[in-house]
Each structure stands twice: as C-alpha cells, then as structure tokens.
Design an enzyme around this catalytic site. Sequence first.
Site, short mmCIF file in Angstrom:
data_model
loop_
_atom_site.label_atom_id
_atom_site.label_comp_id
_atom_site.label_asym_id
_atom_site.label_seq_id
_atom_site.Cartn_x
_atom_site.Cartn_y
_atom_site.Cartn_z
N GLU A 1 42.18 43.05 42.31
CA GLU A 1 42.43 42.17 41.17
C GLU A 1 43.40 41.05 41.56
O GLU A 1 43.18 39.89 41.20
CB GLU A 1 42.98 42.97 39.99
CG GLU A 1 43.07 42.19 38.71
CD GLU A 1 41.73 41.71 38.16
OE1 GLU A 1 41.76 40.75 37.36
OE2 GLU A 1 40.67 42.26 38.51
N HIS B 1 39.01 39.55 44.26
CA HIS B 1 37.88 39.87 45.14
C HIS B 1 37.60 41.36 44.98
O HIS B 1 38.39 42.20 45.40
CB HIS B 1 38.22 39.53 46.59
CG HIS B 1 37.04 39.68 47.51
ND1 HIS B 1 35.84 39.06 47.27
CD2 HIS B 1 36.89 40.37 48.66
CE1 HIS B 1 34.99 39.36 48.24
NE2 HIS B 1 35.61 40.16 49.09
N HIS B 2 36.49 41.69 44.38
CA HIS B 2 36.24 43.06 43.95
C HIS B 2 35.17 43.73 44.81
O HIS B 2 34.11 43.15 45.05
CB HIS B 2 35.85 43.06 42.47
CG HIS B 2 36.90 42.37 41.65
ND1 HIS B 2 36.83 41.02 41.35
CD2 HIS B 2 38.05 42.82 41.12
CE1 HIS B 2 37.90 40.69 40.64
NE2 HIS B 2 38.66 41.76 40.49
N HIS C 1 30.04 37.21 47.58
CA HIS C 1 28.79 36.75 46.99
C HIS C 1 28.68 35.24 46.97
O HIS C 1 27.62 34.69 47.25
CB HIS C 1 28.61 37.35 45.60
CG HIS C 1 28.48 38.84 45.63
ND1 HIS C 1 27.33 39.48 46.05
CD2 HIS C 1 29.36 39.83 45.33
CE1 HIS C 1 27.51 40.79 45.99
NE2 HIS C 1 28.73 41.03 45.56
N GLU C 2 29.78 34.55 46.65
CA GLU C 2 29.72 33.09 46.58
C GLU C 2 29.49 32.44 47.93
O GLU C 2 28.99 31.32 48.01
CB GLU C 2 30.97 32.51 45.92
CG GLU C 2 32.23 32.65 46.75
CD GLU C 2 33.47 32.16 46.03
OE1 GLU C 2 33.97 31.09 46.41
OE2 GLU C 2 33.92 32.84 45.11
N ASP D 1 36.80 39.04 52.68
CA ASP D 1 36.47 40.46 52.89
C ASP D 1 37.42 41.10 53.90
O ASP D 1 37.89 42.22 53.69
CB ASP D 1 35.02 40.60 53.36
CG ASP D 1 34.07 40.00 52.34
OD1 ASP D 1 34.09 40.45 51.18
OD2 ASP D 1 33.34 39.06 52.70
#
Length: 99
Positions: free
Chosen positions: A56, A60-61, A78-79, A87
């Site tokens: 949070e 970045h989940h 994802h983006e 990551d």
Amino acid sequence: MLAKFEASKIKTELEALNQTSHKPWAIQDEKLSKTFIFKDFVQAFGFMSQVAILAEKQNHHPEWSNVFNTVHIHLTTHEAGGISQRDFDLANAIERIHP
C-alpha cells in the site's frame, strides 16, 4: 509511466535480488514469483499483513494466494505490461521483513 524490463535486465536484477534471499525468487508466467512457507496459518497471515502495508505504501499490489502456511507471491507491473523496477523494489522490501 514505468518501463517494462528487457530479459537481460530482469536476469541482472533477479541475480542481485537472490543474493539477499534465503530461497530464490524466479520468473514464472512472466512474473517475479516466490513461495513462502511458514510454521502455521497465523505466521503466514501475519506476513501477508506486513506485505500488504508495504504494498500500500508503494502503491503496488501483489498477485498472491494463501493456503494454510503457504503464501505464493507474483509481482508484475500491469501498466508497464510486465516486470519493472517497481516489482523488484517490492520484492526487496518483502525480503527485508521475511523471517
């Protein structure tokens, strides 16, 4: 926007990450992945709670799952359409809290 890492950059970053981890991270289904095993469900869930706070803060989940004492984590941006610095930053933070 974050840039997706090329394969050579992923390899370099993965090698650096794994120098500091007890058990290695790997690339699985084009995601930075690792399985963590704990003594019991309470330890596994406590770890997930700590990771949730980190995630949070970094906005970045992870993609993850938990079955009893086992937590599977998969990281991808994802983006960016794949693995990025975001990551590896989260993976390194996870390594710092893992018992």
